[in-house]
Write an enzyme that holds these catalytic residues in place. Sequence first.
Site, mmCIF file in Angstrom:
data_model
loop_
_atom_site.group_PDB
_atom_site.id
_atom_site.type_symbol
_atom_site.label_atom_id
_atom_site.label_comp_id
_atom_site.label_asym_id
_atom_site.label_seq_id
_atom_site.Cartn_x
_atom_site.Cartn_y
_atom_site.Cartn_z
ATOM 1 N N THR A 91 24.126 103.361 -42.836
ATOM 2 C CA THR A 91 24.714 104.114 -41.728
ATOM 3 C C THR A 91 25.035 103.207 -40.556
ATOM 4 O O THR A 91 26.089 103.331 -39.917
ATOM 5 C CB THR A 91 23.739 105.215 -41.269
ATOM 6 O OG1 THR A 91 23.352 105.999 -42.397
ATOM 7 C CG2 THR A 91 24.389 106.116 -40.238
ATOM 8 N N TYR A 103 16.568 108.035 -49.448
ATOM 9 C CA TYR A 103 16.737 107.996 -47.991
ATOM 10 C C TYR A 103 16.767 109.412 -47.452
ATOM 11 O O TYR A 103 17.681 110.184 -47.761
ATOM 12 C CB TYR A 103 18.017 107.237 -47.640
ATOM 13 C CG TYR A 103 18.295 107.050 -46.161
ATOM 14 C CD1 TYR A 103 17.320 107.259 -45.180
ATOM 15 C CD2 TYR A 103 19.551 106.643 -45.728
ATOM 16 C CE1 TYR A 103 17.582 107.066 -43.829
ATOM 17 C CE2 TYR A 103 19.830 106.452 -44.377
ATOM 18 C CZ TYR A 103 18.848 106.669 -43.441
ATOM 19 O OH TYR A 103 19.121 106.488 -42.102
ATOM 20 N N ARG A 151 20.767 113.600 -39.658
ATOM 21 C CA ARG A 151 22.151 113.284 -40.009
ATOM 22 C C ARG A 151 22.680 114.140 -41.163
ATOM 23 O O ARG A 151 23.874 114.429 -41.229
ATOM 24 C CB ARG A 151 22.286 111.803 -40.384
ATOM 25 C CG ARG A 151 22.180 110.848 -39.202
ATOM 26 C CD ARG A 151 22.442 109.420 -39.633
ATOM 27 N NE ARG A 151 22.392 108.487 -38.518
ATOM 28 C CZ ARG A 151 23.442 108.146 -37.783
ATOM 29 N NH1 ARG A 151 24.626 108.680 -38.021
ATOM 30 N NH2 ARG A 151 23.310 107.280 -36.791
ATOM 31 N N LYS A 190 13.096 105.585 -47.803
ATOM 32 C CA LYS A 190 13.283 105.324 -46.377
ATOM 33 C C LYS A 190 13.153 106.673 -45.704
ATOM 34 O O LYS A 190 14.029 107.528 -45.808
ATOM 35 C CB LYS A 190 14.651 104.704 -46.105
ATOM 36 C CG LYS A 190 14.917 104.431 -44.628
ATOM 37 C CD LYS A 190 16.329 103.904 -44.389
ATOM 38 C CE LYS A 190 16.577 103.705 -42.892
ATOM 39 N NZ LYS A 190 17.976 103.286 -42.619
ATOM 40 N N ILE A 235 12.952 99.845 -42.512
ATOM 41 C CA ILE A 235 14.339 99.387 -42.535
ATOM 42 C C ILE A 235 14.843 99.598 -41.117
ATOM 43 O O ILE A 235 15.034 100.718 -40.675
ATOM 44 C CB ILE A 235 15.187 100.139 -43.577
ATOM 45 C CG1 ILE A 235 14.678 99.800 -44.986
ATOM 46 C CG2 ILE A 235 16.665 99.761 -43.440
ATOM 47 C CD1 ILE A 235 15.407 100.520 -46.105
#
Length: 293
Positions: free
Chosen positions: A47, A136, A141, A165, A207
Amino acid sequence: MTHPFKGAGVALVTPFKEDSSIDFNRLEDLVEDQISNGMDYLVALGTTAETPTLSLQEQKEVVDCIKSKTNKRVPLVLGMGGNDPYKIMQTIQQTDFTGIDGILSVTPYYNKPLQKGLIEHFKLVCKTSPVPVILYNVPSRTGVNMDGKTTVEIAKTCPNAIAIKEASGISSQVSRMVKYAPETFGVISGDDVLALPTIAVGGIGVISVIANVLPGKLSQLIHLANNGQFAEARELHLQMLDLFKLLFREGNPGGVKAAMEITGKLKNIVRLPLVPVSKKLYTEIETELKKLL
């Protein structure tokens, strides 16, 4: 056995020139800066890279540039997600995975699947991927939270789903995954400010976004925490705490690109629909950075 993605990873930004074309010289400098300052692995086309605004040709050129500069010195993860598992499968099948050590695949966005749908989605992705998969979860989002129980089921069902993540901000969810997932499955913080708490309950690292501008401090924080030196790690965490928040106040990667311009790493240019941060926030970031440099 040490987890291949334990430690400090960075979600690389994409540097742009004044005409919004990709600045590959700056990208090479960024990769070198990360490796030389102790980052353990790199994530391309996440992203933070503004991937939705990159053409397929640009995406290929970015990955080729990063692979060439990295030269297998650290692992490289490739962002490869979407809200149609069949398109992801097709993309995986058409991708050259030479020099790629894993993929990062986000939960489907916009169509808001049920937990059962998430499980079936990732079964297909994991079945197709020739390299390990990092799940993830970023509800802010995507519009959907992947529950800890769902993640654990995927981890138990799909052997090559080796980490997540996790960016939900739900601490109990992190703890549940650490407790019930297979020992070989790693929980990685997807939020810089939650990296230390995540490691404290058994996570394996982060991350990071802030590492684009402060790779040395971020990698040191994570390595200290993973070594159980929490007092020293906490000191670094508190030093960067205010900057963690500032970088996301007006969205990512606007904040970190402002910080990188202030430190001379690249130009503060993002592609629409993103816009640069406000002058007020830019000044606040600059003031906070001066305390850390």
